[in-house]
Each structure stands twice: as structure tokens, then as C-alpha cells.
Design a protein around this motif. Structure first.
Motif, PDB file in Angstrom:
ATOM      1  N   LEU A  60     -12.206 -36.253  -4.760  1.00 54.29           N
ATOM      2  CA  LEU A  60     -12.984 -35.064  -5.082  1.00 54.29           C
ATOM      3  C   LEU A  60     -12.078 -33.888  -5.399  1.00 54.29           C
ATOM      4  O   LEU A  60     -11.059 -33.679  -4.735  1.00 54.29           O
ATOM      5  CB  LEU A  60     -13.897 -34.682  -3.902  1.00 54.29           C
ATOM      6  N   SER A  61     -12.458 -33.127  -6.396  1.00 61.24           N
ATOM      7  CA  SER A  61     -11.741 -31.886  -6.688  1.00 61.24           C
ATOM      8  C   SER A  61     -12.063 -30.876  -5.589  1.00 61.24           C
ATOM      9  O   SER A  61     -13.011 -31.065  -4.815  1.00 61.24           O
ATOM     10  CB  SER A  61     -12.175 -31.330  -8.040  1.00 61.24           C
ATOM     11  N   ASN A  62     -11.304 -29.811  -5.535  1.00 70.17           N
ATOM     12  CA  ASN A  62     -11.587 -28.777  -4.538  1.00 70.17           C
ATOM     13  C   ASN A  62     -12.974 -28.190  -4.734  1.00 70.17           C
ATOM     14  O   ASN A  62     -13.681 -27.909  -3.769  1.00 70.17           O
ATOM     15  CB  ASN A  62     -10.523 -27.683  -4.573  1.00 70.17           C
ATOM     16  N   HIS A  63     -13.376 -28.023  -5.976  1.00 72.48           N
ATOM     17  CA  HIS A  63     -14.709 -27.500  -6.238  1.00 72.48           C
ATOM     18  C   HIS A  63     -15.786 -28.482  -5.781  1.00 72.48           C
ATOM     19  O   HIS A  63     -16.788 -28.090  -5.175  1.00 72.48           O
ATOM     20  CB  HIS A  63     -14.880 -27.179  -7.728  1.00 72.48           C
ATOM     21  N   ALA A  64     -15.580 -29.752  -6.043  1.00 71.08           N
ATOM     22  CA  ALA A  64     -16.533 -30.773  -5.596  1.00 71.08           C
ATOM     23  C   ALA A  64     -16.610 -30.809  -4.070  1.00 71.08           C
ATOM     24  O   ALA A  64     -17.696 -30.968  -3.498  1.00 71.08           O
ATOM     25  CB  ALA A  64     -16.149 -32.141  -6.150  1.00 71.08           C
TER      26      ALA A  64
END
Length: 103
Positions: free
Chosen positions: A38-42
Motif C-alpha cells: 500500500l502507498s502511504n495515501h492508501a
């Protein structure tokens, strides 16, 4: 309403069940934060939604501290998997039957 003895036991069971519920939420938070896919935003969106849903769950089960709400709260705790058999066994036979009929 429940008996005085059941009420006293309920108060401790409620504390323990709330702690268990919060531990489950914290475990889910760790899982989301530690997910390398997961990305930080996700991760942020996952955590935001998790907290929003968890807050509703906790409020639904644990808000209010009244003997008139205890049976409903116990049924919700049971259906959510937050009660152990030994906790249920501490209640009167009548209340145990009620709790065990709500899965």
C-alpha cells in the motif's frame, strides 16, 4: 433489567470486552501500516475508514451505562465475538440463556 449481581459482573465484563475490541482494532491498524503493497495515501485512507467504522462499532456496543441497556449490550458483545465462555458463566442462568441465544 438485570439483577444487582449480574450488573456488577457486567461492569467488569464490559471493561474487558472493550479492551478486546480495541485490541482487535489496533491489530488491524498494524496490519494496514505494515502492508508494503500500500502507498502511504492508501494506508491513510485504510486507517481513516477503519477508525470511522471502529468508532461506530464501539459506540453501538459500549455507549451508555445503564442496567436497562445491559442485556442488549451483552447480546451485541456476544454476536461480535467479544465474550468468553467463562465471562458468560459468571451471569445468572436466565441471563446466560439470553446471551447464548444471540450469536
Amino acid at each position: 433489567m438485570i439483577s444487582e449481581a449480574d450488573w456488577k459482573h457486567f461492569k467488569q465484563v464490559k471493561v474487558d470486552a472493550l479492551d478486546k475490541c480495541c485490541q482487535q482494532v489496533l491489530d488491524e491498524i498494524r496490519k494496514g501500516i505494515d502492508n508494503p503493497e500500500l502507498s502511504n495515501h492508501a494506508k491513510y485512507l485504510y486507517l481513516y475508514k477503519l477508525m470511522e467504522n471502529s468508532d461506530k462499532r464501539i459506540a453501538n456496543i459500549f455507549d451508555y451505562n445503564a442496567r436497562s441497556k445491559a442485556m442488549l449490550q451483552l447480546a451485541l458483545m456476544k454476536s461480535d465475538g467479544l465474550l468468553e465462555a467463562k465471562q458468560i458463566n459468571g451471569f445468572s442462568d436466565e441471563l446466560q440463556s439470553f446471551i447464548n441465544s444471540h450469536d
